[in-house]
Structures are given as C-alpha cells and as structure tokens.
Write a protein that holds these residues in place. Structure first.
Motif, PDB file in Angstrom:
ATOM      1  N   GLY A  46       0.852  -1.242  -0.022  1.00 30.11           N
ATOM      2  CA  GLY A  46       0.010  -0.080  -0.023  1.00 30.11           C
ATOM      3  C   GLY A  46       0.778   1.166  -0.013  1.00 30.11           C
ATOM      4  N   ILE A  47       0.244   2.502   0.089  1.00 35.96           N
ATOM      5  CA  ILE A  47       0.823   3.641  -0.027  1.00 35.96           C
ATOM      6  C   ILE A  47       1.597   3.904   1.516  1.00 35.96           C
ATOM      7  N   ARG A 107      -6.684   7.973  -1.755  1.00 39.19           N
ATOM      8  CA  ARG A 107      -7.855   8.076  -2.343  1.00 39.19           C
ATOM      9  C   ARG A 107      -7.538   8.963  -3.695  1.00 39.19           C
ATOM     10  N   PHE A 138      -4.814   8.233  -5.552  1.00 39.02           N
ATOM     11  CA  PHE A 138      -4.390   7.411  -6.713  1.00 39.02           C
ATOM     12  C   PHE A 138      -5.260   6.509  -7.108  1.00 39.02           C
ATOM     13  N   SER A 169      -5.678  -3.988 -11.540  1.00 35.41           N
ATOM     14  CA  SER A 169      -4.663  -4.075 -10.459  1.00 35.41           C
ATOM     15  C   SER A 169      -4.661  -3.161  -9.350  1.00 35.41           C
ATOM     16  N   SER A 170      -4.933  -1.781  -9.856  1.00 30.14           N
ATOM     17  CA  SER A 170      -5.160  -0.905  -8.650  1.00 30.14           C
ATOM     18  C   SER A 170      -6.344  -0.921  -8.043  1.00 30.14           C
ATOM     19  N   GLU A 200      -7.872  -3.674  -7.272  1.00 28.65           N
ATOM     20  CA  GLU A 200      -7.673  -4.751  -6.327  1.00 28.65           C
ATOM     21  C   GLU A 200      -6.862  -4.673  -5.248  1.00 28.65           C
ATOM     22  N   GLY A 201      -5.800  -3.682  -5.633  1.00 23.90           N
ATOM     23  CA  GLY A 201      -4.809  -3.452  -4.781  1.00 23.90           C
ATOM     24  C   GLY A 201      -5.297  -2.745  -3.618  1.00 23.90           C
ATOM     25  N   PHE A 202      -6.018  -1.354  -3.782  1.00 24.73           N
ATOM     26  CA  PHE A 202      -6.750  -0.678  -2.650  1.00 24.73           C
ATOM     27  C   PHE A 202      -7.543  -1.544  -1.766  1.00 24.73           C
ATOM     28  N   VAL A 210      -5.636  -3.623   0.627  1.00 20.75           N
ATOM     29  CA  VAL A 210      -5.008  -2.756   1.684  1.00 20.75           C
ATOM     30  C   VAL A 210      -5.932  -2.585   2.599  1.00 20.75           C
ATOM     31  N   VAL A 250       2.424  -5.275 -14.672  1.00 17.82           N
ATOM     32  CA  VAL A 250       1.550  -4.748 -13.984  1.00 17.82           C
ATOM     33  C   VAL A 250       0.995  -5.601 -12.950  1.00 17.82           C
ATOM     34  N   SER A 251       1.114  -5.349 -11.667  1.00 17.72           N
ATOM     35  CA  SER A 251       0.317  -5.976 -10.472  1.00 17.72           C
ATOM     36  C   SER A 251       0.089  -4.797  -9.437  1.00 17.72           C
ATOM     37  N   SER A 252      -0.749  -5.203  -8.694  1.00 20.94           N
ATOM     38  CA  SER A 252      -0.826  -4.269  -7.448  1.00 20.94           C
ATOM     39  C   SER A 252       0.211  -3.836  -6.719  1.00 20.94           C
ATOM     40  N   LEU A 254       2.364  -1.458  -8.964  1.00 21.26           N
ATOM     41  CA  LEU A 254       1.758  -0.209  -8.955  1.00 21.26           C
ATOM     42  C   LEU A 254       2.013   0.926  -7.608  1.00 21.26           C
ATOM     43  N   PHE A 255       1.624  -0.042  -6.542  1.00 23.60           N
ATOM     44  CA  PHE A 255       2.023   0.442  -5.091  1.00 23.60           C
ATOM     45  C   PHE A 255       3.541   1.024  -5.088  1.00 23.60           C
ATOM     46  N   PHE A 314       3.767   4.128  -6.978  1.00 33.03           N
ATOM     47  CA  PHE A 314       3.013   5.187  -6.091  1.00 33.03           C
ATOM     48  C   PHE A 314       4.088   5.888  -5.329  1.00 33.03           C
ATOM     49  N   ASN A 315       4.657   4.952  -4.427  1.00 27.96           N
ATOM     50  CA  ASN A 315       5.329   5.361  -3.328  1.00 27.96           C
ATOM     51  C   ASN A 315       6.828   5.897  -3.859  1.00 27.96           C
ATOM     52  N   THR A 355      -8.515  14.717 -10.205  1.00 33.00           N
ATOM     53  CA  THR A 355      -7.624  14.483  -9.140  1.00 33.00           C
ATOM     54  C   THR A 355      -6.593  15.564  -8.642  1.00 33.00           C
ATOM     55  N   GLU A 369      -6.880  17.319  -5.248  1.00 36.86           N
ATOM     56  CA  GLU A 369      -6.020  17.075  -4.147  1.00 36.86           C
ATOM     57  C   GLU A 369      -5.159  18.122  -3.722  1.00 36.86           C
ATOM     58  N   LEU A 385       1.708  12.765  -7.833  1.00 40.15           N
ATOM     59  CA  LEU A 385       0.389  12.197  -8.499  1.00 40.15           C
ATOM     60  C   LEU A 385       0.659  12.010 -10.011  1.00 40.15           C
TER      61      LEU A 385
END
Lengths: 413, 522
Positions: free
Chosen positions: A187-188, A200, A202, A218-219, A221-223, A226, B440-442, B445-446, B449-450, B492, B496, B512
């Motif tokens: 997660g973040i 929120r 992303f 994927s996004s 499902e990921g959130f 988490v 690609v996978s969760s 992606l995380f 993002f990080n 967004t 934000e 972002l």
C-alpha cells in the motif's frame, strides 16, 4: 464474466458521492470468514527440479549406474536416502517432511509432467501455467480459469494470491488475483490522514482509467486488499505451534501464505515460486547445491504445516515443476533438461503414499532413451486436486482441449 | 449508480484538447516514447523542428552525436575503465575473504552488512557502479536510440551478474561485446556474445567438453584444496567430462532461430559439440581461449548440414554466421524488436519490414531498426501508449521529464532493485519480459506510487531534483504527461492540491502525475 462486482459497488461510486470509502469499508470488513474455507497452495519449483534426486528410486539399479557422482546413497548408508516404501526414498535434506509421510498426509506422484515435447524452460513453464500443453496462444492461467468459473463464492481480492511483486501467468486472467510481497509494506507508505488522502487520490485516478484494463484492475484490487489487510491486521500474526520458517525468500512466502489463511480473507488459491533448480553443474548428492535448495524447501513446507496445525485439514499444498532432468548425470556433475519429475501433495484429505505408475529407468523405458518418462499428465493431477479439494465442477473450462477422465486420476486425495 | 459510472468513464476517455488534436505532435510523442528513455521538456519541439526521419537517421549514427556531458559524468565510475582481469582479481579476493570469515565461524554481523551497504568496496562496489552507470547513461545520453538498443541486446543476450565469475565479467561483456555492435551487424554481435567469458560462464559452455576429453594437465588453481579433494575421492576425476547443452539450447531457442525455428534435440547436441572447447584462459579467467583438447573433432550434423570431422575453432564461428543469417533468426529477432518498439504482440507487417531490411543489408541492425521505425505499423495510432513502462523505463522517463540528474550515490541501482528490475540480475536467459502484463500488478503499482511520491518530495536517493517554484498544474500536465491527461487524472490533480501550501501542492502534483496511469504508459 461475473466479476468485479465488489469494485463497482465499492470505491468508485462512493468517492463520487463524497463519502470516504476507507472508513466505510473498514467497518464492512470486520465481518467473519468468506468462502468455503478451503485453500489450495500451489508451489512452482521453477527451473526444473531433479525429481530423481528429490524422490530417489533407490530400488532401481539404473539410478546408481547412471549417476556415479551425484546419486544419493541407499538408505542406511552415510548420507543415504530416507526410505519411504522400500523402493523410493526422500532426499536426506528433506527430513522435515518425513513425519508427514509417516502420518499419511504426504502424497507423492512420481513421473508426472507434461505431454508436450519440449525441453525449453520457458515453453514448459508456460504450458504448465496455462494448462494447455503444446498450445502457446493461451493467455490466461489455469488457476485463474478455475476462479473465473467456480460458482458460489464471495468476491474478495484475496481469493487468488501470488507471493511476490508480479502476478505469474498461472494466476493471470479475468478473475481477480493479487500479487503481494511483504504484507505490512503493501500500500501507500504514509500514515494516518496523509496516507488516506494519497490512497484516495491514486485510487480515483486509476478508477477513471479508460476501458478498465489490467492496470485499472490491478489498482482497484490493490486498494481493496490494503483496506482488508488493515482491518484484519494480518502482517502482525506470528507463527504458531513453535513453527520456525527459514529466513529465505521461500520461507517468507510460506509464512505470508499462512498469515493470509489464518486471517480468513477468503483465500482459495495461494501461489509461490521457489527457484534455483536448474542444476546443470555440480548439483551435488546428499550435500551440495541441490541439497541446500531441498533443505530450504522442505523446512519451509514443514514450518507451514506446523504453523497451520489443524487448519491444514482445509489446506492442500501441491508442488510442481516444468519438467525433470536427465536420468544420467552430464559431463559437469549436473543434469540437463529432461521430462518427467516428482510432484508432492500435502495436507487436508491427502492419501499419503506413492502414486502414479513408475515407468522405470532402463533406457528402453525412458523418454527418448534419456529421460524419466511421464506416466501422469499434470492435468490429471491438477484436475483431481481441483475437483476433490476445491469442488470444481467444470474441468473442461479449466483445461481447454482436455477430456477429464476420473479413470486416470492417481487417487492422491 | 450505473449511469454515474458510465459518465465518469466517458469523460475519462476524452483527451485534453489543447495538445491532443495535432496528429504530428502525437506521432512525435509516440516516437520519443519508444525510441528514447523518455522525453525531456522541449524534445517534442526539437524533433518537430528537424523532422522525424532526420531525427531517426541522426540517432542511428551515434558516433556523430557529441555526448560530452554524459562522458564527464561517467568518468567517476571506475568500473568502466577497469580491465576484466582486475575485476576478476577483486572477485577472487572477495570470495577468499568470505571463505575466511566462514571458516572462522563469522557469519557476518548486522553492523558489517550495514557497512557493506553504505560503503561498498571491491567487487561489490564495481557491480553497483555498473548498474548505476547504466541507468545514468540512459538518462543523460544524447545517443538515446543507441542506449535503447544497448538495452535491447543486453536483454536479448542476457547474462546473470550474480552467477559466480559474471560478477566480474559483466562490465566487460557490456563494454566489449554489446556496445560496439548494438547498431552494427547482428552476426558480429552474436559472435561477440558467444565468445565472451561472461556468456561462456553464464550458460555453462566452459563446462562443455568432448566426451572422454582430458585436459593436458591439471591447472594449479586454489592449490591445496583441489589436491585434497582428489585425495579424498581417488576414483573420481575432477572437471567436466562431457558436453553441456545449456548454451547450445538457448543459442538456438533465444538468441537466434526461436523455439519454433525448426531444430531438434539432436541439433542442440550437434551445436553443443561444435562449441566444445570454447572456454576461458585458465590463468586470468577473464579472456576467451579455445581449448583444442576439449573440442569434439568428430563429424556433426546440424539441421541437415554436415560439418566434416576435424573442424576446430572456426567451425563454431562458421556455425554462428550461418545461424545469424538463417531466415528463422531474421523473423525471431525482428519480432523481438517489433515487440519492443511497436506492440507486445508484434504485428506481422512490422516483422516483415525488419526481415526485408535484414535480407537487403545482411543483418545491419541500424537498417533493421530504421525499417521498423518507419513501417506503417509503428505509426498506427492503435499502438500509441499501448505499452506499460518497465521499471527501468519508468525511472528514466521520470528523471528525464523532470530534468533530474542522477546523483553520485547508488540510488538509481537500488531504486530499480526495489521496483523489480535490478540491472543484469535476471537469472533466466530470456532476459526481462517485454510484455506489459508481466509488469502490471497491485504490488508493482504501489511501488511506483511510493517511489513517485519519494521522487517528488526529493526523498528518492539517486536523483537530484531541483526545486522549481514555477512549476504549476499546466507545466506538470504538459511536461510530465505530454498534455495527454484524462479527465479523472486532471480532476484528481486539481482536487487534491487545492488549498495546500504552494510547495506542498507542487510535490503532490508531481508525485501524483508520476504515479498516474498516463505516466505508466508509453
């Protein structure tokens, strides 16, 4: 494709209505277990494990003739195989699994493999993961097709989970499936209100992805995952019943799978890779390169079964590898790419013992005169496990182009 | 609820009209996405000025492009000027030190591991330098297409830097086998990789000797240890005692013909026999040496060709030349280039264009790449932004879009490791996958993002990002996202960052944007 319901009803719409989905969902996830509680754990020994030095046919004299430098000695000798049934033995580095054999919960299918003739790792892995040996155009994996076609389940992003940062082909497809590394770092990486704000942001960018392809999926499902992990506080459960996992990547994977199962997140299928089996050079015998890998493998499996304890009644562990290795050792005290290998089944409902037909190691009995022949098509083994353990009712959908026939099942469950 | 969802996805598909309407501009963005490591602010205008074909032709002659800034930057990395002999020596020293520690029962304290991480020395430093220098080159070089091709071939002829001697040999492999031929002739590239010690070690050809071949004398290396082993096992001969198929198989399957290229298991064995004796100089273990004693002198048959008995080292060279120019190789390799430049599933027309140029020029790589980039398939709008960036592409394109220079730490090397693409560290001979769905996978992606947030807030080691007070939403959308911003991303970004202090708003906007779906595609 009746999937993705949980996302539609979850994040997107609520965000646009100005509600905080994180808050709502956390409450929703405080409810108990999902699914029928059965879990299949598939472990892929990537690189083609030498089945003949893992499950040793010490009763076959050809084994010792063909492997003068790398054979594991007969049971009772120094560094000897651990006898299973007077003919086969376990590699001595796999001693942690012997109690399960003795308790009758470890089944072994020798000479299992693919009907497709290839000694390419990459083709063979693809065939074993897509479940369509010989056909390269298949995009999705058989575990995913099982998830997509099985009815009667609750949607949860943890239904199909792979350990690691990438989703392996075996779990790719239309059904939700998740790749997870460290559960606590998922997660973040920001706490409190900032973390919620970033999540929120992303999530809303990806929810707006045109077409809702694999990236958006994927996004989402990921959130979702988490939020569930946070609600269940999964990463903090420590091993139980005195289980000690090896500090290896595979040991960590098994520990995480156990954490997920214990958290009741509805995990029906868990998958982990374990590598290092492509032993072309100096593979060793009782000790050495292969022994080190097998020790880690067996120790992690045993720790997993100890950790889960009585929950193992609902869990089946199935091991697989793309092919086996040559019967004869090669010029560099290793083995080259072969055909049949050994696969193992451990846990709930397993009928312990040796299963499948043993083709023998004499040159005339081998595939191409050089490899252990395949007597059990991997689809027969995987199909039996899906039906008997997970209640699959439509194997034809899982393995297209294959006619299921219970007569060919080896009866390992 | 359904109508609302539909409205949102319909909005998401409209592209910002300000920049999106100009087809010429979109084409240039596409070209820069695929033929470089990411567009810098101003690159699109520059290509528009000189014209697409001229730009491609200039890029295909990298020797004519000055690259002094990059050279100056790279001068700090000692590994790029160290000889393979020297690196092998460092590797041997590290091994000896590890053995001594082990023998003394010292398994390494947390503190020492920490120290090795903070201030790596010897061979460990050299490998980190190689990874860092490679990423630095991709970000800074003016010879962008050349650096892309170096990466293409490094991956096509993959070696695994963690496999014993390759820790020391990979730097020279890149420098002397890959880089000189990256836009040269495929045949020369193939032979250079085949003869390089890094490949010979990686795919075990050093272990492959003719059946029954015996070395003229036991090489005195690691002295006492070897002698002791022989005493313990008097009947077992040391050293390789037959062929090893590993390289031969991957040579046919991955490097040349392709898995459906028309060869059999017997052909693999034939190729392995031809290449017996291709090995290392036993003293330095850093250079190629042909061992006549290990070479199979017999007759071989490969795919219908008879190679008469008595052929020596040249037999292998001739075989490689033949394989390099085989029709199956042309198709297989052109297909891989099209997958990289055009689409994960390469269109036939693109492959045909590559094969045609290959035939016409006897495998001149620059001509093949030119043909692919100028093929109609390359420019088909359907392929625009259809590929998901690899982690390497993600990091380089972020750095280039932000004008961030690599710093002097090993941060980029470590960033790529964290994102799942540590350079030269893919163990299987396929090299890193090119297909989007492999990346690609969760979790992936995380990670992005990080790291996007870390880069934006200047907490990402490896990149020196200037604070730019002039950065506003328009600049972020135009420079980072090439003006191609979906409605939901735009909304967004606005939502934000509204009400934040300007400095915080800039960080969040950049973070972002780098983590947005638009920025993951190319």
């Amino acid at each position: 494709m009746q999937r993705r319901v949980f996302v539609k009803a979850g994040g997107l719409a609520l965000v646009s209505m100005g509600l905080d989905p994180i808050f709502l969902d956390r409450a929703a996830y405080a409810i108990g277990p999902r699914g029928n509680g059965k879990t299949l754990v598939c472990l892929f020994q990537r690189g083609a494990v030498d089945g003949l030095n893992m499950i040793i046919p010490h009763g076959d004299s050809a084994y010792y003739r063909e492997r003068p430098r790398i054979a594991v000695p007969r049971p009772g000798r120094t560094g000897g195989a651990l006898d299973l049934d007077g003919y086969f033995g376990l590699h001595p580095a796999m001693a942690p699994l012997l109690p399960y054999w003795q308790a009758g919960t470890l089944g072994i299918v020798h000479a299992a493999g693919s009907p497709a003739r290839t000694r390419s790792h990459f083709d063979a892995q693809d065939y074993m993961e897509t479940g369509t040996p010989g056909r390269k155009s298949t995009e999705d994996g058989w575990l995913n097709r099982h998830l997509a076609h099985a009815v009667d389940h609750t949607e949860t992003p943890f239904r199909g989970v792979a350990m690691g940062s990438q989703l392996p082909r075996i779990l790719r497809g239309s059904a939700p499936a998740l790749a997870v590394g460290d559960l606590r770092a998922f997660g973040i990486q920001a706490r409190g209100a900032v973390g919620d704000k970033l999540s929120r942001a992303f999530e809303s960018m990806y929810a707006g992805e045109a077409g809702g392809g694999i990236v958006a999926k994927s996004s989402a499902e990921g959130f979702e995952a988490v939020r569930m992990l946070r609600a269940a506080d999964v990463g903090r459960t420590s091993p139980q019943h005195g289980a000690t996992y090896p500090q290896s990547p595979f040991g960590q994977s098994m520990q995480r799978i156990a954490q997920l199962i214990k958290a009741d997140l509805g995990t029906e299928i868990a998958f982990a890779d374990v590598g290092g089996w492509d032993t072309h050079v100096n593979q060793g015998a009782s000790e050495g390169q292969l022994a080190v890998r097998l020790r880690d493998f067996a120790a992690a499996l045993a720790a997993f079964a100890t950790d889960l304890d009585e929950r193992m009644a609902d869990v089946v562990v199935l091991t697989m590898s793309e092919f086996g290795r040559t019967v004869a050792e090669n010029g560099s005290t290793g083995t080259d790419h072969g055909t049949g290998t050994a696969m193992m089944v451990l846990g709930g409902g397993t009928r312990g013992g040796m299963h499948g037909a043993w083709p023998g190691l004499d040159p005339a009995d081998r595939a191409d005169g050089r490899d252990l022949a395949v007597t059990t098509d991997f689809r027969d083994l995987f199909g039996e496990v899906l039906v008997k353990h997970l209640g699959n009712t439509d194997l034809g959908q899982v393995f297209p182009g294959y006619t299921p026939d219970q007569g060919r099942w080896v009866g390992v469950l | 609820m359904r109508p609302l969802v539909l409205v949102i996805s319909a909005l998401a598909m409209t592209v910002s009209p300000a920049r999106g309407q100009d087809p010429g501009r979109d084409s240039i963005i596409h070209l820069l996405h695929r033929a470089t490591w990411g567009a810098r602010p101003g690159d699109v205008d520059q290509v528009a000025r000189i014209g697409i074909t001229t730009w491609i032709d200039r890029q295909l002659r990298p020797e004519a492009i000055a690259d002094r800034t990059t050279d100056r930057f790279l001068a700090r990395y000692r590994v790029l000027s160290q000889s393979p002999e020297e690196l092998v020596r460092l590797f041997t020293e590290a091994q000896r030190a590890a053995r001594t520690r082990q023998a003394g029962g010292d398994t390494g304290t947390m503190m020492r591991r920490q120290r090795r991480r903070d201030a790596p020395t010897g061979i460990q430093r050299a490998t980190l330098e190689l990874q860092q220098a490679t990423a630095t080159r991709a970000i800074l070089s003016e010879r962008q297409l050349y650096e892309v091709m170096v990466d293409v071939w490094t991956n096509h002829f993959n070696v695994f830097m963690a496999k014993n001697l390759d820790r020391a040999l990979t730097a020279d492999y890149i420098a002397s086998a890959i880089r000189p031929h990256a836009l040269g002739r495929f045949e020369d590239l193939l032979i250079a990789t085949a003869r390089h010690p890094a490949m010979l070690v990686y795919l075990d050809n050093v272990q492959s000797v003719a059946d029954g071949a015996q070395p003229p004398q036991v090489i005195q290396r690691g002295r006492g240890r070897r002698a002791m082993m022989q005493r313990q096992e008097p009947r077992r001969r040391q050293g390789p005692q037959g062929i090893n198929e590993n390289y031969a198989r991957e040579l046919l399957e991955l490097h040349t013909l392709g898995v459906d290229g028309g060869y059999t298991q017997d052909d693999i064995i034939g190729v392995a026999r031809v290449l017996t004796g291709w090995s290392l100089d036993p003293r330095s273990r850093a250079r190629f040496q042909f061992h006549r004693w290990a070479h199979d002198q017999g007759e071989k048959q490969i795919m219908g060709q008879v190679l008469p008995a008595g052929g020596g080292e040249n037999e292998g060279v001739a075989l490689l030349r033949w394989l390099a120019n085989h029709p199956s190789t042309m198709r297989h390799v052109s297909g891989k280039l099209c997958a990289r430049f055009v689409a994960d599933v390469p269109p036939d027309g693109c492959i045909d264009a590559g094969v045609h140029a290959w035939k016409r020029t006897d495998g001149d790589i620059a001509a093949v790449v030119r043909a692919i980039l100028l093929s109609p398939e390359f420019w088909a709008p359907v392929h625009r932004e259809s590929k998901f960036k690899t982690p390497f592409e993600f990091v380089t394109s972020a750095a280039r879009a932000l004008g961030a220079a690599p710093d002097t730490s090993f941060g980029l090397a470590r960033l790529l490791t964290r994102l799942g693409q540590p350079l030269f560290m893919y163990s299987a001979p396929t090299g890193y996958p090119e297909r989007s769905d492999s990346w690609v996978s969760s979790t992936a992606l995380f990670n992005r993002f990080n790291i996007a947030l870390a880069i934006a807030s200047r907490r990402a080691p490896g990149l020196a990002l200037r604070a730019d007070a002039s950065l506003d939403l328009a600049a972020v959308e135009n420079n980072l996202l090439q003006g191609r911003v979906s409605a939901s991303t735009h909304a967004t970004l606005v939502r934000e960052t509204t009400g934040l202090r300007p400095a915080d708003a800039r960080i969040l906007m950049v973070g972002l944007a780098l983590g947005s779906p638009e920025f993951q595609r190319q």
